[in-house]
Design a protein around this motif. Structure first.
Motif, short mmCIF file in Angstrom:
data_model
loop_
_atom_site.label_atom_id
_atom_site.label_comp_id
_atom_site.label_asym_id
_atom_site.label_seq_id
_atom_site.Cartn_x
_atom_site.Cartn_y
_atom_site.Cartn_z
N ALA A 97 0.33 -1.25 -0.14
CA ALA A 97 0.27 -0.22 -0.83
C ALA A 97 0.52 1.51 0.21
O ALA A 97 0.65 2.45 -0.24
CB ALA A 97 -0.96 -0.17 1.43
N TYR A 98 1.78 1.34 0.09
CA TYR A 98 3.64 2.04 -0.27
C TYR A 98 2.44 2.93 -1.44
O TYR A 98 2.73 2.34 -2.46
CB TYR A 98 4.29 2.06 0.30
CG TYR A 98 5.57 3.34 0.68
CD1 TYR A 98 5.89 3.54 2.03
CD2 TYR A 98 6.25 3.49 -1.21
CE1 TYR A 98 6.30 5.33 1.52
CE2 TYR A 98 6.53 4.57 -0.89
CZ TYR A 98 6.73 5.36 0.31
OH TYR A 98 8.27 6.78 -0.10
N PRO A 99 2.45 4.95 -1.27
CA PRO A 99 2.76 5.63 0.10
C PRO A 99 1.24 5.42 0.51
O PRO A 99 1.08 6.51 1.23
CB PRO A 99 3.40 6.89 -0.46
CG PRO A 99 2.61 6.48 -2.40
CD PRO A 99 2.89 4.99 -2.71
N HIS A 100 0.07 4.81 0.20
CA HIS A 100 -0.94 4.88 1.30
C HIS A 100 -0.56 4.80 2.42
O HIS A 100 -1.74 4.94 3.25
CB HIS A 100 -2.13 4.39 0.27
CG HIS A 100 -2.33 4.81 -0.85
ND1 HIS A 100 -2.72 6.44 -1.44
CD2 HIS A 100 -1.95 4.21 -2.30
CE1 HIS A 100 -2.89 6.11 -2.44
NE2 HIS A 100 -2.50 4.99 -3.60
N THR A 101 0.32 3.86 2.26
CA THR A 101 0.53 3.66 3.97
C THR A 101 0.67 4.86 4.84
O THR A 101 0.01 4.42 6.66
CB THR A 101 1.05 2.26 4.04
OG1 THR A 101 0.82 1.74 3.67
CG2 THR A 101 1.36 1.72 5.57
#
Length: 159
Positions: A97-101
């Motif tokens: 999920a990075y950069p949503h993490t």
């Protein structure tokens, strides 16, 4: 090589599970007091997420997270945000999920700071101010989130 097998009585496992459920419900209540409504998170989602892979070395282990109400709250909010973004929660979510993490992490940080203020944990806020200032030097901080980190520093300093 020999392996030791430990047998844990089922009542101890039930106590641990009951304790975890109580901690999660307490963290959910704290989130609500700060105006945040967490998603429903299963035990497996929580445990897999906090023990899963990360793009940065973990400074805390799962036991430390589960034993501190603010750190547990933080993880619940982070997972809730990722679920709202449509991500499946498992041991690989942080990487996938990075950069949503990082976005979810900063939302969780805001809720954590507000709750820390509500329950009088000033020392926790001061520690998190240091953490937030260090995020500005973090190679993994997406440029578009820099302003959000600065806003959180201002918020934390005002609490």
């Amino acid at each position: 090589m020999a392996f030791k097998i430990y047998i844990v009585p089922s009542f101890l496992l039930e106590e641990k599970l009951t304790d975890l459920l109580e901690r999660v419900e307490n963290a959910n209540s704290l989130a609500r007091r700060a105006g945040y409504e967490p998603e429903v998170i299963s035990r497996d989602e929580l445990l897999n997420y906090i023990s899963g892979e990360s793009y940065e070395p973990d400074l805390l282990n799962s036991e430390e997270i589960l034993s501190d109400e603010l750190l547990l709250l933080h993880e619940i909010v982070e997972i809730s945000e990722l679920k709202r973004m449509g991500f499946t929660i498992d041991s690989k979510t942080i990487m996938r999920a990075y950069p949503h993490t990082y976005e979810a992490h900063l939302t969780a940080m805001e809720v954590e700071l507000r709750v820390a203020s509500l329950i009088g944990r000033r020392e926790h806020i001061l520690k998190r101010i240091i953490d937030l200032k260090n995020y500005l030097k973090d190679e993994y901080l997406p440029g578009f989130l820099r302003k959000r980190v600065l806003e959180l520093i201002s918020l934390a300093e005002s609490l």
